[in-house]
Scaffold this active site. Structure first.
Site, PDB file in Angstrom:
ATOM      1  CE  LYS A  93      -2.603  90.558  -0.405  1.00 48.73           C
ATOM      2  NZ  LYS A  93      -3.362  89.591   0.413  1.00 48.73           N
ATOM      3  CE  LYS A 117       7.007  89.374   5.367  1.00 50.19           C
ATOM      4  NZ  LYS A 117       6.690  87.976   5.625  1.00 50.19           N
ATOM      5  CE  LYS A 129       0.382  86.107   8.874  1.00 53.56           C
ATOM      6  NZ  LYS A 129       1.256  85.849   7.725  1.00 53.56           N
ATOM      7  N   GLY A 168      -3.311  83.386   2.466  1.00 52.17           N
ATOM      8  CA  GLY A 168      -2.985  82.168   3.206  1.00 52.17           C
ATOM      9  C   GLY A 168      -1.775  82.342   4.118  1.00 52.17           C
ATOM     10  CG  ASP A 169       0.933  82.426   7.689  1.00 48.25           C
ATOM     11  OD1 ASP A 169       1.910  82.912   7.104  1.00 48.25           O
ATOM     12  OD2 ASP A 169       1.023  81.980   8.853  1.00 48.25           O
ATOM     13  CB  THR A 212       6.387  82.211  -0.216  1.00 49.56           C
ATOM     14  OG1 THR A 212       5.145  82.905  -0.247  1.00 49.56           O
ATOM     15  CG2 THR A 212       7.190  82.658   0.986  1.00 49.56           C
ATOM     16  CG  ASN A 244       2.784  77.518  -0.320  1.00 49.06           C
ATOM     17  OD1 ASN A 244       3.425  78.566  -0.244  1.00 49.06           O
ATOM     18  ND2 ASN A 244       2.164  77.148  -1.421  1.00 49.06           N
ATOM     19  CB  SER A 381      -0.767  88.443  -2.313  1.00 49.58           C
ATOM     20  OG  SER A 381      -0.962  87.130  -1.859  1.00 49.58           O
TER      21      SER A 381
HETATM   22  P1  NDP Z   1       2.160  75.341   5.721  1.00 53.96           P
HETATM   23  O1  NDP Z   1       1.038  75.188   6.666  1.00 53.96           O
HETATM   24  O2  NDP Z   1       1.949  75.004   4.290  1.00 53.96           O
HETATM   25  O3  NDP Z   1       3.436  74.507   6.218  1.00 53.96           O
HETATM   26  C1  NDP Z   1       4.004  74.737   7.459  1.00 53.96           C
HETATM   27  C2  NDP Z   1       5.127  73.765   7.659  1.00 53.96           C
HETATM   28  O4  NDP Z   1       5.836  74.124   8.820  1.00 53.96           O
HETATM   29  C3  NDP Z   1       4.644  72.352   7.865  1.00 53.96           C
HETATM   30  O5  NDP Z   1       5.601  71.465   7.397  1.00 53.96           O
HETATM   31  C4  NDP Z   1       4.511  72.294   9.380  1.00 53.96           C
HETATM   32  O6  NDP Z   1       4.591  70.981   9.921  1.00 53.96           O
HETATM   33  C5  NDP Z   1       5.710  73.087   9.815  1.00 53.96           C
HETATM   34  N1  NDP Z   1       5.432  73.673  11.123  1.00 53.96           N
HETATM   35  C6  NDP Z   1       4.395  74.476  11.475  1.00 53.96           C
HETATM   36  N2  NDP Z   1       4.449  74.781  12.773  1.00 53.96           N
HETATM   37  C7  NDP Z   1       5.534  74.161  13.257  1.00 53.96           C
HETATM   38  C8  NDP Z   1       6.128  74.076  14.533  1.00 53.96           C
HETATM   39  N3  NDP Z   1       5.578  74.705  15.596  1.00 53.96           N
HETATM   40  N4  NDP Z   1       7.276  73.353  14.648  1.00 53.96           N
HETATM   41  C9  NDP Z   1       7.814  72.739  13.575  1.00 53.96           C
HETATM   42  N5  NDP Z   1       7.285  72.768  12.343  1.00 53.96           N
HETATM   43  C10 NDP Z   1       6.165  73.465  12.190  1.00 53.96           C
HETATM   44  O7  NDP Z   1       2.648  76.844   5.883  1.00 53.96           O
HETATM   45  P2  NDP Z   1       3.540  77.728   4.898  1.00 53.96           P
HETATM   46  O8  NDP Z   1       4.523  76.882   4.188  1.00 53.96           O
HETATM   47  O9  NDP Z   1       2.612  78.585   4.118  1.00 53.96           O
HETATM   48  O10 NDP Z   1       4.279  78.693   5.927  1.00 53.96           O
HETATM   49  C11 NDP Z   1       5.555  78.379   6.503  1.00 53.96           C
HETATM   50  C12 NDP Z   1       6.192  79.649   7.024  1.00 53.96           C
HETATM   51  O11 NDP Z   1       6.356  80.580   5.949  1.00 53.96           O
HETATM   52  C13 NDP Z   1       5.398  80.401   8.097  1.00 53.96           C
HETATM   53  O12 NDP Z   1       6.290  81.042   8.982  1.00 53.96           O
HETATM   54  C14 NDP Z   1       4.658  81.465   7.287  1.00 53.96           C
HETATM   55  O13 NDP Z   1       4.279  82.567   8.069  1.00 53.96           O
HETATM   56  C15 NDP Z   1       5.749  81.814   6.278  1.00 53.96           C
HETATM   57  N6  NDP Z   1       5.276  82.487   5.076  1.00 53.96           N
HETATM   58  C16 NDP Z   1       4.366  81.881   4.256  1.00 53.96           C
HETATM   59  C17 NDP Z   1       3.950  82.526   3.109  1.00 53.96           C
HETATM   60  C18 NDP Z   1       3.052  81.868   2.130  1.00 53.96           C
HETATM   61  O14 NDP Z   1       2.883  82.425   1.045  1.00 53.96           O
HETATM   62  N7  NDP Z   1       2.498  80.709   2.398  1.00 53.96           N
HETATM   63  C19 NDP Z   1       4.413  83.891   2.786  1.00 53.96           C
HETATM   64  C20 NDP Z   1       5.432  84.381   3.672  1.00 53.96           C
HETATM   65  C21 NDP Z   1       5.811  83.703   4.784  1.00 53.96           C
HETATM   66  P3  NDP Z   1       3.273  70.289  10.509  1.00 53.96           P
HETATM   67  O15 NDP Z   1       2.527  69.798   9.324  1.00 53.96           O
HETATM   68  O16 NDP Z   1       3.799  69.199  11.372  1.00 53.96           O
HETATM   69  O17 NDP Z   1       2.549  71.332  11.292  1.00 53.96           O
END
Ligand code: NDP
Length: 450
Positions: A93, A117, A129, A168-169, A212, A244, A381
């Site tokens: 997962k 995790k 992943k 998602g991610d 999250t 997100n 999830s």
């Molecule tokens: P989203 O795609 O919804 O948002 C990602 C955010 O991070 C955007 O604001 C994006 O900006 C920014 N970002 C991405 N890459 C970079 C970078 N290289 N430098 C600076 N900013 C960056 O993703 P999520 O919110 O879902 O995920 C964010 C983090 O949380 C990730 O590490 C993910 O693995 C982790 N996570 C997410 C979960 C989930 O349920 N969604 C669960 C557990 C962990 P921009 O639009 O400019 O790219």
């Protein structure tokens, strides 16, 4: 020698040899192995069974071509990945990341962390992943759909509701999950819970979207309460990212009495000393798929600065990095500490560099690592999987209560493990050890062939 223990050094050397140049993966493995030093001392049976040698090698890695046709009729080719890291305690997962930086190292670090995790959630889910170097930014809905369909055409051969359940991610939200689910159903002719993060009308769970970010705040609140007799009430909060996780962390931190004053994207950050107006952010990011700098055109008193690292120079009590890996380095940690930060909890995966973590811990800043603090997403999830199996939908309140309970337990299990293994309050070591022990036990029961 990087490790005091020669056996762990040997395991790490072999991982470096086999995965040369994969810096994110090696960083994640090193952190976990460091935490396991006291476990190795106390549990020779784990060493004898080769559990650590086995756990650092994925059970299966799939890399595949993803061809699709863009709006100009031109053929595009991306690379798809699915790393099925460990199924000792349940089906693989973990999310699917769509971002140009995706490569084997990034997917393997995420898959490796996911093992521990998922174990910490207390639910029966293994670690995996996946993703692709496809960038959804700037693509039309039609292009995103054609990519997702092509991606799923191959991925569908390797996943299943009882085998591997992606979610998602970064870059994979409700739109992408919808297109992928539609394609899976078409190919397999079965309506099962093979993906999570689905829309509510076709098997999604209430609270999954918020999980999250909400879970991060529930964990942080418990950490503040138990370790500092404190809370979010009246605190200034800085959150990086505006996706997100960041959006729903902002919502919950505000509900718990905090004032969130900054958000960012990969171009820059906004600072709103009056407190972020989340309706405006949601309109820009969720409806218009726009950039965060648009915020300052709509909210008086807010400023925008180019460059995302600068967000950590804004004084705050609580910092929640929610964007991406290694976004908070040693220099940023120094500034946060100088400005009096009391707690840092990771919403993103591995957002703090090892140097930053060391500095926070040395300065007595409460530090909640990603494996524990952002586990609310995958936990919910797993609750979505349960509802799909039962063909029932639980209410928002029911799922939210379960999420809160899970996050509270994760904090306490990590804290207790840190105490039991002689590092009281080190939640990085605590989370790694607590997550590891359950998986190790399951691996030992299932024999060496596994
Ligand atoms: P989203 O795609 O919804 O948002 C990602 C955010 O991070 C955007 O604001 C994006 O900006 C920014 N970002 C991405 N890459 C970079 C970078 N290289 N430098 C600076 N900013 C960056 O993703 P999520 O919110 O879902 O995920 C964010 C983090 O949380 C990730 O590490 C993910 O693995 C982790 N996570 C997410 C979960 C989930 O349920 N969604 C669960 C557990 C962990 P921009 O639009 O400019 O790219």
């Amino acid at each position: 020698m990087e490790f005091k223990n020669a056996y762990l050094q040997g395991v790490y050397d072999k991982v470096c040899q086999r995965n040369a140049g994969e810096k994110e993966f090696l960083q994640a493995v090193k952190e976990v192995l460091e935490s396991l030093e006291p476990v190795v001392e106390k549990r020779p049976d784990i060493v004898e069974a080769g559990v650590i040698d086995r756990i650092v090698e994925p059970e299966r890695q799939i890399i595949f071509r993803v061809p699709w046709v863009d709006d100009n009729g031109k053929v595009q080719v991306n690379r798809g990945f699915r790393v099925q890291f460990n199924s000792a305690i349940g089906p693989y997962k973990g999310g699917l990341r769509l971002h140009p930086s995706v490569c084997a190292s990034v997917i393997k670090f995420l898959g490796f962390e996911q093992i521990f995790k998922n174990s910490l959630t207390g639910l029966p889910i293994g670690g995996g992943k996946g993703g692709s170097d496809f960038d959804p930014k700037g693509k039309s809905d039609g292009e995103v759909m054609r990519f997702c369909q092509s991606f799923m055409t191959e991925l569908s051969k390797h996943i299943g509701a009882d085998t591997d359940v992606p979610a998602g991610d970064i870059g994979t939200g409700a739109r992408e999950i919808g297109y992928m689910y539609g394609q899976y159903k078409r190919l397999r002719n079965e309506f099962t819970g093979v993906l999570t993060g689905k829309g509510l009308s076709y098997g999604g769970s209430l609270v999954r979207t918020e999980a999250t970010g909400y879970g991060l705040c529930y964990y942080t609140a418990e950490m503040l309460k138990c370790m500092k007799n404190d809370s979010f009430e009246g605190k200034t909060v800085v959150i990086s990212g505006s996706g997100n996780v960041a959006i729903y962390a902002t919502q919950k931190a505000t509900q718990l009495g905090g004032k969130v004053v900054a958000l960012s994207d990969s171009n820059g950050y906004i600072h709103d000393p009056n407190g972020i107006n989340l309706d405006v952010v949601k309109q820009i990011k969720e409806v218009e798929r726009g950039r965060i700098k648009e915020y300052v055109n709509r909210v008086e008193g807010a400023t925008y600065t180019e460059g995302c690292n600068g967000i950590w120079t804004i004084p705050c009590d609580i910092a929640l990095p929610c964007a991406t890996q290694n976004e908070l380095d040693g220099a940023s940690a120094d500034i946060l500490i100088k400005n009096g930060v009391i707690a840092v909890a990771e919403g993103a995966n591995m957002p703090s560099t090892p140097e930053a973590i060391e500095k926070f811990q040395a300065a007595g800043v409460l530090f909640g690592p990603a494996k524990a603090a952002n586990a609310g997403g995958v936990a919910t999830s797993a609750l979505e999987m349960s509802q799909n199996s039962e063909r029932l939908s639980w209410t928002f309140e029911e799922v939210d209560a379960k999420l809160q309970n899970i996050m509270t337990n994760i904090f306490h299990n990590s804290y207790n493990a840190s105490k039991e293994y002689g590092m009281e309050g080190n939640l990085v070591a605590g989370a790694n050890i607590a997550g590891f022990l359950k998986v190790a036990d399951a691996m030992m029961w299932q024999g060496i062939s596994y």
